[in-house]
Design a protein around this motif. Structure first.
Motif, PDB file in Angstrom:
ATOM      1  N   ILE A   1       0.841  -1.198   0.000  1.00  0.00           N
ATOM      2  CA  ILE A   1       0.000   0.000   0.000  1.00  0.00           C
ATOM      3  C   ILE A   1       0.873   1.244   0.000  1.00  0.00           C
ATOM      4  O   ILE A   1       0.621   2.211  -0.737  1.00  0.00           O
ATOM      5  CB  ILE A   1      -0.941  -0.003   1.222  1.00  0.00           C
ATOM      6  CG1 ILE A   1      -1.987  -1.113   1.084  1.00  0.00           C
ATOM      7  CG2 ILE A   1      -1.621   1.350   1.389  1.00  0.00           C
ATOM      8  CD1 ILE A   1      -2.853  -1.293   2.321  1.00  0.00           C
ATOM      9  N   CYS A   2       1.934   1.211   0.817  1.00  0.00           N
ATOM     10  CA  CYS A   2       2.877   2.326   0.884  1.00  0.00           C
ATOM     11  C   CYS A   2       3.502   2.591  -0.480  1.00  0.00           C
ATOM     12  O   CYS A   2       3.610   3.744  -0.918  1.00  0.00           O
ATOM     13  CB  CYS A   2       3.967   2.029   1.917  1.00  0.00           C
ATOM     14  SG  CYS A   2       5.231   3.316   2.058  1.00  0.00           S
TER      15      CYS A   2
ATOM     16  N   LEU B   1       0.985   4.292  -2.725  1.00  0.00           N
ATOM     17  CA  LEU B   1       0.751   5.668  -2.292  1.00  0.00           C
ATOM     18  C   LEU B   1       1.900   6.580  -2.708  1.00  0.00           C
ATOM     19  O   LEU B   1       1.677   7.726  -3.126  1.00  0.00           O
ATOM     20  CB  LEU B   1       0.562   5.719  -0.768  1.00  0.00           C
ATOM     21  CG  LEU B   1      -0.727   5.106  -0.222  1.00  0.00           C
ATOM     22  CD1 LEU B   1      -0.735   5.146   1.297  1.00  0.00           C
ATOM     23  CD2 LEU B   1      -1.953   5.827  -0.778  1.00  0.00           C
TER      24      LEU B   1
ATOM     25  N   VAL C   1       0.926  10.443  -3.125  1.00  0.00           N
ATOM     26  CA  VAL C   1       0.087  10.735  -1.957  1.00  0.00           C
ATOM     27  C   VAL C   1       0.951  10.997  -0.729  1.00  0.00           C
ATOM     28  O   VAL C   1       0.659  11.892   0.076  1.00  0.00           O
ATOM     29  CB  VAL C   1      -0.891   9.570  -1.684  1.00  0.00           C
ATOM     30  CG1 VAL C   1      -1.735   9.857  -0.443  1.00  0.00           C
ATOM     31  CG2 VAL C   1      -1.783   9.345  -2.901  1.00  0.00           C
TER      32      VAL C   1
END
Length: 241
Positions: free
Chosen positions: A181-182, A185, A190
């Motif tokens: 997920i990191c 992102l 993000v």
């Protein structure tokens, strides 16, 4: 049994070695990666930068070592996943190596800039920006994206096979999910990879590797689980024959 324990200790040591050298390497790269005067600082701290590259080369060897040493144990449960794990770990090592090459190329650029006296600064800055971007992307795709996939695969096998206590692979799969997920992102802008939020997302996978490493060094793989997997493998082989 002794060979299994020895292999487990090797895996544990390699996990710790990979983590330590990765951190040291990133710290040693500081003069050439950070600050507006990196074209000058890089050349001034050339030996430090080269030592950082050596640390990352040790990281590469350690990463490949964990995969190849774990392969005989992982294949007892699933040879397909075990092979995929080795392949993706090699891909991770290749990506990290490309990052090392970009840093050493940036060091060469820095030396040429300093030796040139009054060179065309725009050309050197553009080249430096490109090389730093290459390192940034390899730093994202290797230690984050590929690492997440690798950790998910071996943690899944560890959980299903009971080679180590269940809480370790559960932490590993959680950490793998968060680091993936990191990575996404960061890709979409993000968050920054080197940020508090990025660090929090990477913390579980780092904790998993250290806990797993210590467990393997002290306890090793579950002997009864190895025997059970070997017996199932033998029965399956005989059935197909």
């Amino acid at each position: 049994m002794n060979s299994n324990k020895k292999a487990a200790k090797i895996v544990g040591v390699l996990f710790i070695l990979a983590a330590v050298t990765a951190i040291i390497g990133l710290i040693l790269y500081d003069p050439i990666l950070n600050g507006p005067d990196y074209l000058i600082k890089g050349s001034e701290h050339a030996n430090q930068v080269i030592l950082g590259a050596i640390m990352e080369l040790i990281l590469v060897v350690s990463a490949v070592g964990t995969a190849t040493t774990m392969f005989p144990f992982l294949r007892k449960y699933s040879e397909t996943i075990a092979l995929w794990h080795v392949c993706f770990r090699f891909l991770e090592a290749v990506v990290i190596t490309l990052g090392i090459i970009s840093i050493l190329s940036l060091l060469t650029l820095s030396r040429e800039y300093v030796a040139g006296g009054s060179p065309d600064i725009a050309f050197y800055q553009a080249s430096g920006t490109l090389l730093k971007a290459i390192h940034g992307w390899t730093f994202l795709l290797g230690p984050n994206f590929m690492l997440g996939i690798n950790t998910m695969m071996y943690s899944y096998i560890f959980y299903r096979s009971k080679l180590v206590p269940s809480f370790i692979p559960l932490l590993g799969m959680t950490g793998a999910t968060l680091v993936l997920i990191c990575a996404f992102l960061v890709m979409f802008g993000v968050i920054e990879q080197l940020s508090i939020f990025g660090g929090l997302l990477a913390l579980p996978i780092a904790a998993n590797e250290m806990i797993l490493a210590v467990w393997l060094i002290v306890k090793g793989f579950n002997g009864s689980a190895i025997d059970s997997l070997s017996a199932k493998k033998k029965v399956s082989r005989n059935f197909h024959l």
